[in-house]
Write an enzyme that holds these catalytic residues in place. Structure first.
Site, PDB file in Angstrom:
ATOM      1  N   TYR A 141       0.822  -1.207   0.000  1.00 19.72           N
ATOM      2  CA  TYR A 141       0.000   0.000   0.000  1.00 19.72           C
ATOM      3  C   TYR A 141       0.860   1.262   0.000  1.00 19.72           C
ATOM      4  O   TYR A 141       0.422   2.308  -0.476  1.00 19.72           O
ATOM      5  CB  TYR A 141      -0.903   0.038   1.241  1.00 19.72           C
ATOM      6  N   LYS A 187       2.819 -15.429   1.574  1.00 17.32           N
ATOM      7  CA  LYS A 187       2.984 -16.126   0.295  1.00 17.32           C
ATOM      8  C   LYS A 187       4.482 -16.410   0.179  1.00 17.32           C
ATOM      9  O   LYS A 187       5.157 -15.970  -0.780  1.00 17.32           O
ATOM     10  CB  LYS A 187       2.434 -15.233  -0.844  1.00 17.32           C
ATOM     11  N   ASP A 219      -3.400 -18.203  -0.246  1.00 18.34           N
ATOM     12  CA  ASP A 219      -4.406 -18.870  -1.097  1.00 18.34           C
ATOM     13  C   ASP A 219      -5.089 -19.990  -0.316  1.00 18.34           C
ATOM     14  O   ASP A 219      -6.321 -20.094  -0.284  1.00 18.34           O
ATOM     15  CB  ASP A 219      -3.780 -19.374  -2.418  1.00 18.34           C
ATOM     16  N   ASP A 243      -6.524  -7.071   3.998  1.00 12.78           N
ATOM     17  CA  ASP A 243      -7.653  -6.367   3.381  1.00 12.78           C
ATOM     18  C   ASP A 243      -8.579  -7.373   2.708  1.00 12.78           C
ATOM     19  O   ASP A 243      -9.801  -7.354   2.890  1.00 12.78           O
ATOM     20  CB  ASP A 243      -7.117  -5.353   2.355  1.00 12.78           C
ATOM     21  N   ASP A 247     -12.652  -8.983   4.078  1.00 11.69           N
ATOM     22  CA  ASP A 247     -13.927  -8.971   3.340  1.00 11.69           C
ATOM     23  C   ASP A 247     -14.502 -10.387   3.274  1.00 11.69           C
ATOM     24  O   ASP A 247     -15.719 -10.591   3.399  1.00 11.69           O
ATOM     25  CB  ASP A 247     -13.747  -8.438   1.910  1.00 11.69           C
TER      26      ASP A 247
HETATM   27  C1  IPM Z   1     -10.427  -1.083   4.110  1.00 13.82           C
HETATM   28  C2  IPM Z   1     -10.614  -0.392   2.796  1.00 13.82           C
HETATM   29  C3  IPM Z   1      -9.414   0.514   2.529  1.00 13.82           C
HETATM   30  C4  IPM Z   1      -8.188  -0.367   2.482  1.00 13.82           C
HETATM   31  C5  IPM Z   1      -9.529   1.400   1.271  1.00 13.82           C
HETATM   32  C6  IPM Z   1     -10.784   2.221   1.267  1.00 13.82           C
HETATM   33  C7  IPM Z   1      -8.320   2.277   1.117  1.00 13.82           C
HETATM   34  O1  IPM Z   1     -10.805  -1.313   1.774  1.00 13.82           O
HETATM   35  O2  IPM Z   1     -10.273  -0.382   5.136  1.00 13.82           O
HETATM   36  O3  IPM Z   1     -10.449  -2.315   4.157  1.00 13.82           O
HETATM   37  O4  IPM Z   1      -7.890  -0.967   1.434  1.00 13.82           O
HETATM   38  O5  IPM Z   1      -7.493  -0.444   3.497  1.00 13.82           O
HETATM   39 MN    MN Z   2     -11.025  -3.367   2.477  1.00 15.22          MN
END
Ligand code: IPM
Ligand code: MN
Length: 353
Positions: A141, A187, A219, A243, A247
């Site tokens: 990042y 990885k 993975d 990240d 999700d």
């Molecule tokens: C998160 C979001 C952020 C990230 C974005 C909005 C920059 O996806 O907090 O998970 O990738 O960290």
């Molecule tokens: Mn995110």
């Protein structure tokens, strides 16, 4: 207690979930006799639309001076074509770095009553309770150089020993207070950064005799997170992998809209739901405010050391969900009517005691 809390509603559904979270904060202040100074500041696309940079100086200064920062979401399709500097997301990356919050805690558990709520078999997800510890201010990042000349584009993934050490310490300490297992994600079969990651995490782990360490390739970890999520306690990962996996954890527990986060390690913590700005549902009062409200609980617990207040907020969320309160993202059964985001917030506020 006196505390200054900076609110950053941001873009999309950010303002609606932050207004729900603010109601919860104010009700905690009243019920527990605290004096919270709460002020909102511009960030992301909202700041850009008002002619400011994505992280205006005023916002940065207010966050640096605050005891805790609560953010909704950043991301606005109107600015999708811009360079990194002109994008709303840059504000969040700069803010995390300015606050020095290197460890991002993303707990994911299945709330009572939601075992049947998601895409997964109830017996597979009932009892899931994990904590993703994501490194937040390093890795790909932030790595330099980076660039895009239209023909080729590149980013740099870099980790230093000390960046890995400090986030690993947070993971092992957290595991010591939980079920004593750290799963470190990398990885290492391909990436140098991951080989250093694995070596440093192993060394840190040797100091924690009561915690078991296992390593997983990212993975394979993403498969196991879906196929047998109960095996995970603390999942430790770099910025990008964390990240993505968080999700996925949202899907496992029934909705990404439920997940909170705490970013710690600096003077003041940054608290935000894991979900994004969800522009397609913004302004309709249908977004689930629980990710933001559970982030208030994390703010109370990790940011202000207000443990009984944090417990009260989590208890209120749990009770609303177990009594059947559902926003539309949580409705799987056609006979159940979804409530609005603000109605969910009201249900939660009324249960804070
Ligand atoms: C998160 C979001 C952020 C990230 C974005 C909005 C920059 O996806 O907090 O998970 O990738 O960290
Ligand atoms: Mn995110």
């Amino acid at each position: 207690m006196n505390a200054t809390i900076a609110l950053l509603p941001g873009d999309g559904i950010g303002p609606e979930v932050i207004s729900a979270a603010e109601r919860v904060l104010r009700s905690v202040a009243t019920r527990f006799g605290h004096d919270f100074t709460i002020a909102s500041h511009l960030i992301g696309g909202m700041a850009l639309r008002a002619g400011h940079p994505p992280l205006p100086n005023e916002t940065r200064e207010a966050c640096l001076a605050a005891d805790a920062v609560l953010l909704g979401a950043v991301g606005d399709p109107a600015f999708d074509t811009g360079s990194s500097e002109g994008r709303p997301e840059t504000a969040l990356l700069q803010l995390r770095q300015a606050l020095g919050v290197f460890a991002n805690l993303r707990p994911a558990r299945v709330w009572p009553g939601l075992e049947n709520g998601g895409a997964f078999k109830p017996e597979r997800v009932a009892g899931v309770d994990m904590l993703i510890v994501r490194e937040l201010i390093g890795g790909i990042y932030y790595g330099e150089p980076r660039g895009n000349d239209g023909q080729s584009a590149f980013n740099t993934m870099r980790y230093t020993r000390s960046e890995i050490e400090r986030v690993a310490e947070v993971a092992f300490q957290s595991a010591g207070d939980r079920r004593g297992l750290v799963t470190s994600v990398d990885k290492a079969n391909v990436l140098e950064t991951s080989r250093l990651w694995r070596e440093v995490v192993t060394t840190v782990g040797e100091r924690y005799a009561n915690v078991t360490l296992e390593h997983q390739y990212v993975d394979s970890c993403s498969l196991l997170l879906a196929s047998s999520p109960k095996q995970f306690d603390v999942v430790l990962s770099g910025n990008l992998f964390g990240d993505i996996l968080s999700d996925e954890a949202g899907a496992v527990v029934g909705s990404l809209g439920l997940l909170p986060s705490a970013s710690i390690g600096g003077r003041a913590g940054l608290f935000e739901p894991v979900h994004g700005s969800a522009p397609s549902i913004a302004g309709q009062n249908i977004a689930n405010p629980i990710g933001a409200i559970a982030s208030v609980a994390m703010l109370l617990r990790h940011g202000l050391q207000a443990v009984k207040e944090a417990d009260a907020v989590e208890q209120a969320i749990s009770s609303a969900l177990s009594e059947g309160c559902r926003t539309s993202d949580l409705v799987t059964d056609q006979s159940v009517t979804a409530m609005s985001g603000s109605a969910m917030a009201e249900e939660i506020v009324s249960r804070i005691s």
